[in-house]
Motif scaffolding. Structure first.
Motif, mmCIF file in Angstrom:
data_model
loop_
_atom_site.group_PDB
_atom_site.id
_atom_site.type_symbol
_atom_site.label_atom_id
_atom_site.label_comp_id
_atom_site.label_asym_id
_atom_site.label_seq_id
_atom_site.Cartn_x
_atom_site.Cartn_y
_atom_site.Cartn_z
ATOM 1 N N LEU A 24 1.051 -1.437 0.251
ATOM 2 C CA LEU A 24 0.068 0.281 0.018
ATOM 3 C C LEU A 24 0.983 1.470 -0.171
ATOM 4 N N LEU A 25 2.128 1.551 0.542
ATOM 5 C CA LEU A 25 2.433 2.723 0.900
ATOM 6 C C LEU A 25 3.052 2.731 -0.652
ATOM 7 N N ALA A 26 3.527 0.856 -1.328
ATOM 8 C CA ALA A 26 4.578 1.881 -2.449
ATOM 9 C C ALA A 26 3.530 2.136 -3.566
ATOM 10 N N LEU A 67 12.014 -2.098 0.481
ATOM 11 C CA LEU A 67 11.687 -1.285 1.086
ATOM 12 C C LEU A 67 12.890 -1.788 2.067
ATOM 13 N N LEU A 68 13.101 -3.549 2.409
ATOM 14 C CA LEU A 68 14.148 -3.172 4.016
ATOM 15 C C LEU A 68 15.949 -2.758 3.550
ATOM 16 N N GLU A 69 15.584 -2.994 1.776
ATOM 17 C CA GLU A 69 17.406 -2.973 1.456
ATOM 18 C C GLU A 69 17.526 -2.090 1.072
ATOM 19 N N ARG A 70 16.302 -1.038 0.865
ATOM 20 C CA ARG A 70 16.793 0.698 0.950
ATOM 21 C C ARG A 70 17.307 1.227 2.046
ATOM 22 N N PHE A 71 17.552 0.448 3.563
ATOM 23 C CA PHE A 71 17.913 1.068 4.511
ATOM 24 C C PHE A 71 18.827 -0.166 5.297
ATOM 25 N N PRO A 99 11.468 3.644 9.166
ATOM 26 C CA PRO A 99 10.898 4.352 9.916
ATOM 27 C C PRO A 99 9.973 4.849 8.638
ATOM 28 N N ASP A 100 9.148 4.331 7.320
ATOM 29 C CA ASP A 100 8.442 4.509 6.570
ATOM 30 C C ASP A 100 7.027 3.945 7.379
ATOM 31 N N LEU A 101 7.618 2.638 7.594
ATOM 32 C CA LEU A 101 6.380 1.295 8.133
ATOM 33 C C LEU A 101 5.977 1.838 9.534
ATOM 34 N N ALA A 102 7.017 1.567 10.336
ATOM 35 C CA ALA A 102 6.414 1.830 12.312
ATOM 36 C C ALA A 102 5.796 2.719 12.580
ATOM 37 N N PRO A 103 4.894 3.865 12.142
ATOM 38 C CA PRO A 103 4.676 5.122 12.168
ATOM 39 C C PRO A 103 3.001 4.804 12.065
ATOM 40 N N ARG A 104 3.109 3.638 11.640
ATOM 41 C CA ARG A 104 1.948 2.565 10.271
ATOM 42 C C ARG A 104 1.419 1.491 11.699
ATOM 43 N N ILE A 387 -4.182 -6.824 -3.954
ATOM 44 C CA ILE A 387 -5.425 -6.109 -3.883
ATOM 45 C C ILE A 387 -4.964 -4.458 -3.940
ATOM 46 N N ALA A 388 -3.650 -4.049 -3.629
ATOM 47 C CA ALA A 388 -2.796 -3.127 -3.082
ATOM 48 C C ALA A 388 -3.224 -1.819 -4.902
ATOM 49 N N ALA A 389 -3.242 -2.695 -5.889
ATOM 50 C CA ALA A 389 -2.944 -2.354 -6.776
ATOM 51 C C ALA A 389 -4.069 -2.329 -7.320
ATOM 52 N N PHE A 390 -4.957 -2.935 -6.850
ATOM 53 C CA PHE A 390 -6.964 -2.115 -7.325
ATOM 54 C C PHE A 390 -7.224 -1.218 -6.842
ATOM 55 N N LEU A 391 -6.764 -0.787 -5.625
ATOM 56 C CA LEU A 391 -7.302 -0.016 -4.311
ATOM 57 C C LEU A 391 -6.897 1.135 -5.462
ATOM 58 N N ALA A 392 -5.204 0.962 -5.664
ATOM 59 C CA ALA A 392 -4.481 1.988 -6.101
ATOM 60 C C ALA A 392 -5.467 2.390 -7.899
#
Length: 433
Positions: A24-26, A67-71, A99-104, A387-392
């Protein structure tokens, strides 16, 4: 495309729930993950001592890995077989801490009910435009969160099937609950004292049963007086022991062969065609009684390896269309029916098969399969990607569902394999029954 007035609520911070948040974030959407426990992957922690029979490459979601490998995260050896605890510590905890996910993430937030704002299940007019109301229970009491869509990835591990062969609790099962463990106890670790020197019956013919039986056999070698009984409803030993060397996942095939050897060795008492009907007090022990009147006597402990089922109570005000016996979505039922399919023959599926009459509501992950034992963790990752693709609003990508799985006929018998304890979420990185 879903509206953006409210977050998309994801129920459950297990592997599929966290993957859903990453997807969803992506897509530029706003997830909010609600987890009943105080940390991620509570169900997986419960069987953390168990080694899955699928290698790491089937257990890591691609978008989550990116996402993990970015960090700076480094992936483990993708051909190694991790334990549940290793999946939590080496993959899921780092993912949740980003940091992208923890606040969620919201921990200690148990979802107790879902509905639509200002209307109950009966009302139709304006329903699609009304946000979801997600009622949660916390230490401070109950509150409500509005959501544009809801993905229920809460799993089924916490709602095990009873001992009773009818699907109902056996007579007096609840009264003797202190003697019963549902799932896979850590027999050689934290639960050792409970089973050492005692007579234990394992009920079930699936992966959880295999793990428990092999651990109990090891315990019996180390602790005098430890005896093991294995009770199964079936009589077809080919289905019970699985595919052996023909299994595309070598560890799963090895477990089936190890169990076959254990049964042949006479180390345990093997009772077939036993359909539990009653738990009976007999002095200082209990007995299990089958529907045909047979008994297994002088039992100290019972391990119920009888599978799981979805908790549908929080969904009472949601418009669902369920398969009448599996309790998954109606469209998914024929594709995953364990009477017809193994985990390797389940056709890839996504938003189309997972949709309910309630637009914007989806059950994903283990819960999406209802009572079917053929779920794969990799399947859950593909579900949430679709599902994420559909919602987007990316319908082309949402409907282009693909999945590469090892072909096997083993999961139709609810069996995996490896002489090491092997996971409840182990069918290709997913579930044990």
């Amino acid at each position: 495309m879903t509206s953006t007035a409210h977050p998309i609520v994801v129920i459950g911070a297990g592997p599929v729930g966290l993957a859903a948040a990453a997807h969803l974030l992506a897509r530029g959407l706003t997830p909010l993950v609600l987890e009943a426990a105080p940390a991620v992957a509570a169900n997986m922690r419960d069987w953390g001592h168990v080694r899955v029979f699928s290698p790491w490459r089937y257990n890591i979601d691609k978008v989550a890995r990116t996402l993990l490998e970015r960090f700076g995260w480094e992936a483990p050896d993708l051909e190694e077989l991790p334990t549940g605890r290793e999946i939590v510590e080496r993959y899921l905890e780092p993912l949740a801490a980003l940091p992208d996910l923890a606040p969620r993430l919201r921990f200690n937030h148990r979802v107790v009910a879902i509905s639509r704002q200002h209307m109950d299940k009966v009302k139709t007019g304006g329903r699609d435009a009304s946000p979801f109301v997600v009622r949660v229970a916390t230490a401070e009491g109950e509150s409500e969160i509005l959501a544009d869509a809801v993905l229920d990835a809460s799993g089924t591990w916490a709602t095990p099937n009873p001992l009773g062969a009818t699907g109902l609790p056996a007579i007096a099962e609840q009264a003797h609950g202190d003697r019963i463990h549902y799932g896979i106890p850590d027999i050689l670790g934290s639960a050792r004292g409970r089973y050492a020197g005692r007579r234990t019956v394992v009920v079930g013919s699936g992966h959880s049963a295999a793990n428990a039986l092999l651990d109990l056999a090891r315990l019996a070698e180390q602790e005098p007086g430890t005896t093991v009984v294995w009770a199964v409803r079936g009589t077809d030993l080919r289905r019970i022991f699985g595919g052996g060397e023909a299994d595309a996942l070598a560890a799963r095939g090895a477990l089936g062969m190890a169990l076959r050897n254990l049964q042949a060795s006479g180390t345990l008492e093997f009772v077939t065609g036993f359909r539990v009907a009653k738990v009976v007090q007999t002095g200082g022990t209990v007995a299990l009684e089958s529907g045909d009147g047979r008994r297994i006597e002088e039992i100290d402990e019972i391990i119920a390896a009888t599978g799981q089922r979805p908790d549908l109570a929080p969904l009472r005000e949601v418009r669902l269309r369920l398969d009448p016996w599996l309790e998954c979505t109606e469209a998914l039922g024929p594709l995953i029916d364990p009477n017809l399919h193994s985990c390797g023959t389940v056709r890839p599926h996504g938003v189309r098969e997972l949709s309910h009459p309630e637009p914007g509501f989806y059950t994903v992950g283990m819960k999406s399969y209802g009572r079917a034992p053929t779920f794969l963790m990799a399947t859950g990752y593909e579900q949430v990607r679709s599902i994420a693709a559909f919602l987007a609003g990316d319908l082309e990508d949402a409907y282009d569902v693909q999945l590469d799985l090892p072909e096997t006929g083993v999961c139709s018998s609810d069996f995996h394999a490896e002489p090491l304890p092997t996971s409840p979420n182990a069918c290709c990185g997913a579930r044990v029954v």
